[in-house]
Enzyme design. Structure first.
Site, short mmCIF file in Angstrom:
data_model
loop_
_atom_site.label_atom_id
_atom_site.label_comp_id
_atom_site.label_asym_id
_atom_site.label_seq_id
_atom_site.Cartn_x
_atom_site.Cartn_y
_atom_site.Cartn_z
N ASP A 32 0.87 -1.18 0.00
CA ASP A 32 0.00 0.00 0.00
C ASP A 32 0.90 1.23 0.00
O ASP A 32 2.07 1.17 0.36
CB ASP A 32 -0.89 0.02 1.26
CG ASP A 32 -2.13 0.89 1.12
OD1 ASP A 32 -3.24 0.33 1.12
OD2 ASP A 32 -2.00 2.13 1.00
N CYS A 121 -21.37 0.22 -7.58
CA CYS A 121 -21.48 1.58 -8.16
C CYS A 121 -21.46 1.53 -9.69
O CYS A 121 -21.70 2.55 -10.33
CB CYS A 121 -20.34 2.48 -7.68
SG CYS A 121 -20.63 3.14 -6.04
N TYR A 147 -16.33 6.97 -10.46
CA TYR A 147 -15.83 5.80 -9.73
C TYR A 147 -16.40 4.52 -10.34
O TYR A 147 -15.68 3.53 -10.57
CB TYR A 147 -16.25 5.95 -8.26
CG TYR A 147 -15.98 4.77 -7.37
CD1 TYR A 147 -14.71 4.53 -6.85
CD2 TYR A 147 -17.01 3.89 -7.02
CE1 TYR A 147 -14.48 3.44 -6.03
CE2 TYR A 147 -16.79 2.81 -6.19
CZ TYR A 147 -15.53 2.58 -5.70
OH TYR A 147 -15.31 1.50 -4.88
N GLU A 189 -14.62 8.53 4.87
CA GLU A 189 -15.48 7.56 5.55
C GLU A 189 -16.79 7.36 4.80
O GLU A 189 -17.30 8.27 4.17
CB GLU A 189 -15.75 8.00 7.00
CG GLU A 189 -16.55 9.28 7.17
CD GLU A 189 -15.71 10.55 7.03
OE1 GLU A 189 -14.61 10.50 6.45
OE2 GLU A 189 -16.21 11.60 7.47
N LYS A 198 -21.03 10.63 13.96
CA LYS A 198 -21.91 11.76 14.28
C LYS A 198 -22.67 11.50 15.58
O LYS A 198 -22.82 12.38 16.42
CB LYS A 198 -22.90 12.01 13.13
CG LYS A 198 -22.22 12.61 11.90
CD LYS A 198 -23.20 12.77 10.76
CE LYS A 198 -22.47 13.17 9.48
NZ LYS A 198 -23.35 13.69 8.45
P1 NAD Z 1 -9.60 1.89 1.46
O1 NAD Z 1 -9.46 3.30 1.00
O2 NAD Z 1 -9.63 1.64 2.93
O3 NAD Z 1 -8.46 0.99 0.81
C1 NAD Z 1 -7.87 1.28 -0.42
C2 NAD Z 1 -6.37 1.33 -0.20
O4 NAD Z 1 -5.74 1.59 -1.46
C3 NAD Z 1 -5.93 2.45 0.74
O5 NAD Z 1 -5.25 1.94 1.87
C4 NAD Z 1 -5.02 3.31 -0.11
O6 NAD Z 1 -3.91 3.87 0.57
C5 NAD Z 1 -4.58 2.33 -1.18
N1 NAD Z 1 -4.06 3.05 -2.33
C6 NAD Z 1 -4.63 4.12 -2.97
N2 NAD Z 1 -3.79 4.57 -3.92
C7 NAD Z 1 -2.69 3.78 -3.89
C8 NAD Z 1 -1.48 3.77 -4.62
N3 NAD Z 1 -1.25 4.67 -5.58
N4 NAD Z 1 -0.56 2.83 -4.34
C9 NAD Z 1 -0.78 1.92 -3.36
N5 NAD Z 1 -1.91 1.89 -2.60
C10 NAD Z 1 -2.86 2.81 -2.87
O7 NAD Z 1 -10.92 1.32 0.76
P2 NAD Z 1 -11.73 -0.02 1.02
O8 NAD Z 1 -13.07 0.39 1.47
O9 NAD Z 1 -10.96 -0.97 1.83
O10 NAD Z 1 -11.85 -0.55 -0.48
C11 NAD Z 1 -11.04 -1.59 -1.01
C12 NAD Z 1 -11.45 -1.88 -2.42
O11 NAD Z 1 -12.82 -2.25 -2.46
C13 NAD Z 1 -11.33 -0.68 -3.37
O12 NAD Z 1 -10.97 -1.12 -4.63
C14 NAD Z 1 -12.74 -0.13 -3.39
O13 NAD Z 1 -12.99 0.62 -4.56
C15 NAD Z 1 -13.55 -1.40 -3.33
N6 NAD Z 1 -14.91 -1.21 -2.82
C16 NAD Z 1 -15.12 -0.85 -1.53
C17 NAD Z 1 -16.42 -0.66 -1.06
C18 NAD Z 1 -16.71 -0.26 0.36
O14 NAD Z 1 -17.87 -0.12 0.72
N7 NAD Z 1 -15.72 -0.06 1.21
C19 NAD Z 1 -17.50 -0.84 -1.93
C20 NAD Z 1 -17.24 -1.20 -3.25
C21 NAD Z 1 -15.95 -1.42 -3.68
#
Ligand code: NAD
Length: 322
Positions: A32, A121, A147, A189, A198
């Site tokens: 990460d 999404c 997105y 968040e 909240k």
């Molecule tokens: P998150 O933001 O907690 O985790 C994503 C991670 O990617 C972060 O730690 C961030 O630092 C890392 N990242 C971003 N840019 C980077 C880079 N250039 N190099 C290395 N690391 C990088 O999000 P999450 O909620 O854990 O989501 C994880 C995955 O699941 C994502 O692909 C997100 O789009 C997908 N997703 C999440 C949800 C949800 O409800 N949380 C819903 C649909 C899809």
């Protein structure tokens, strides 16, 4: 011992996934751009790398004495509705680059199995109660934000590489996911953590602000269910995108009231203008059900697990200020 690379392991879902893979007996490398705030030592090895750089993707994928058995790609520019609407160019640029480089290199380096984290999404806005949409009904596509478009594009990148290189690709479209050790403040968040924060910040009888009129319909999947679904899907034969979500639909106001109920506080809701997103998304889970997956944690129970954790973060932050 099977070896897995988990991209985005400094983030919410991927770190829970790392812990799941460890419980299943894997050796895990996390990668990460930032370390995980609460569980920095979850993986056997952690590399802090910017995956928008091809050379860094190569470094992440390089393993002494062979290749990873499995790569889980969850790194992305990610946040709640406010973030998604304000960071369109970062999402279209950064997340696309990460996915292009990671998919291309994983395929060329001979990784046998590759997981990509997509999102519901990618579906269009729907009316509450409209028949559930199946995965293939995403096309013709009309996501309401960039997105969703980036996810749809990256799904197709992964499937093209599967066709060309034979790398087994598994794609999950996650529904809203929530649980401890995720973003709870600062703008990234998502709604469950934001509502808990909240409520935790307000006094008994106080008022919290909720974006929109509170009638938008959402469903929320607890993180342990999500990582169980990812693991099951990754080891299945299911090709193409697969929805993973809890089939419990609630309004945004019901989410806020659930957080209040768990906290034991009486709260008033004030509706204010803000980026709400779609009115509803109703999608079918039949494909993931065919593997025997079912959501185990419904909203009341999930918020009971999340709220104390968020409250603790709020308390720590407030005591740090005083
Ligand atoms: P998150 O933001 O907690 O985790 C994503 C991670 O990617 C972060 O730690 C961030 O630092 C890392 N990242 C971003 N840019 C980077 C880079 N250039 N190099 C290395 N690391 C990088 O999000 P999450 O909620 O854990 O989501 C994880 C995955 O699941 C994502 O692909 C997100 O789009 C997908 N997703 C999440 C949800 C949800 O409800 N949380 C819903 C649909 C899809």
């Amino acid at each position: 011992m099977r070896k897995a690379l988990v991209c985005g392991a400094g983030g919410f879902i991927a770190c829970h996934l790392v812990k799941k893979l460890k419980r299943e007996g894997y050796w895990v490398r996390g990668v990460d751009i930032k370390p995980h705030e609460w569980s920095p030592d979850a993986a056997d090895e952690f590399q802090q790398l910017d995956l928008r750089e091809e050379a860094n993707c190569r470094k992440a994928l390089t393993l002494d004495g062979g290749t990873f058995d499995e790569v889980y790609q969850l790194a992305a520019e990610m946040g709640g509705m406010g973030f998604i609407h304000s960071a369109e160019t970062e999402i279209m640029h950064d997340s696309a680059l990460i996915n292009i480089y990671m998919t291309d290199l994983a395929a060329r380096l001979g990784v046998p199995r590759y997981f990509f984290s997509s999102s519901v999404c990618i579906y269009r806005d729907m009316r509450p109660g409209e028949p559930e949409m199946k995965e293939e009904e995403a096309i013709p596509a009309h996501p309401d934000n960039e997105y969703g478009w980036e996810k749809l594009y990256s799904e197709r990148v992964a499937m093209a590489y599967e066709r060309r290189y034979g790398m087994q690709v598994r794609i999950a479209r996650f529904q809203n996911c929530y649980g401890p050790e995720g973003a709870w403040t600062g703008g990234r968040e998502k709604a469950p953590a934001a509502m808990c924060r909240k409520v935790a910040e307000v006094r008994d009888g106080g008022t919290i602000e909720v974006w929109g009129d509170g009638t938008a319909i959402r469903s929320f999947t607890y993180v342990s269910d999500m990582v169980d679904g990812i693991y099951l899907l990754m080891h299945s034969d299911l090709k193409g995108a697969v929805n993973i979500g809890c089939p419990q639909y609630v309004t945004v106001d019901e989410l806020a009231n659930t957080a209040a109920k768990v906290s034991g506080k009486r709260i008033e809701i004030k509706h204010v203008s803000g980026p709400v997103g779609v009115q509803s998304r109703n999608f079918a889970n039949d494909r993931i059900y065919s593997l025997g997956w079912k959501a185990k944690v419904y909203l009341d129970e999930g918020i009971k697990r999340l709220y104390p954790w968020v409250e603790e973060q709020v308390r720590r932050t407030e005591s740090g200020k005083s």
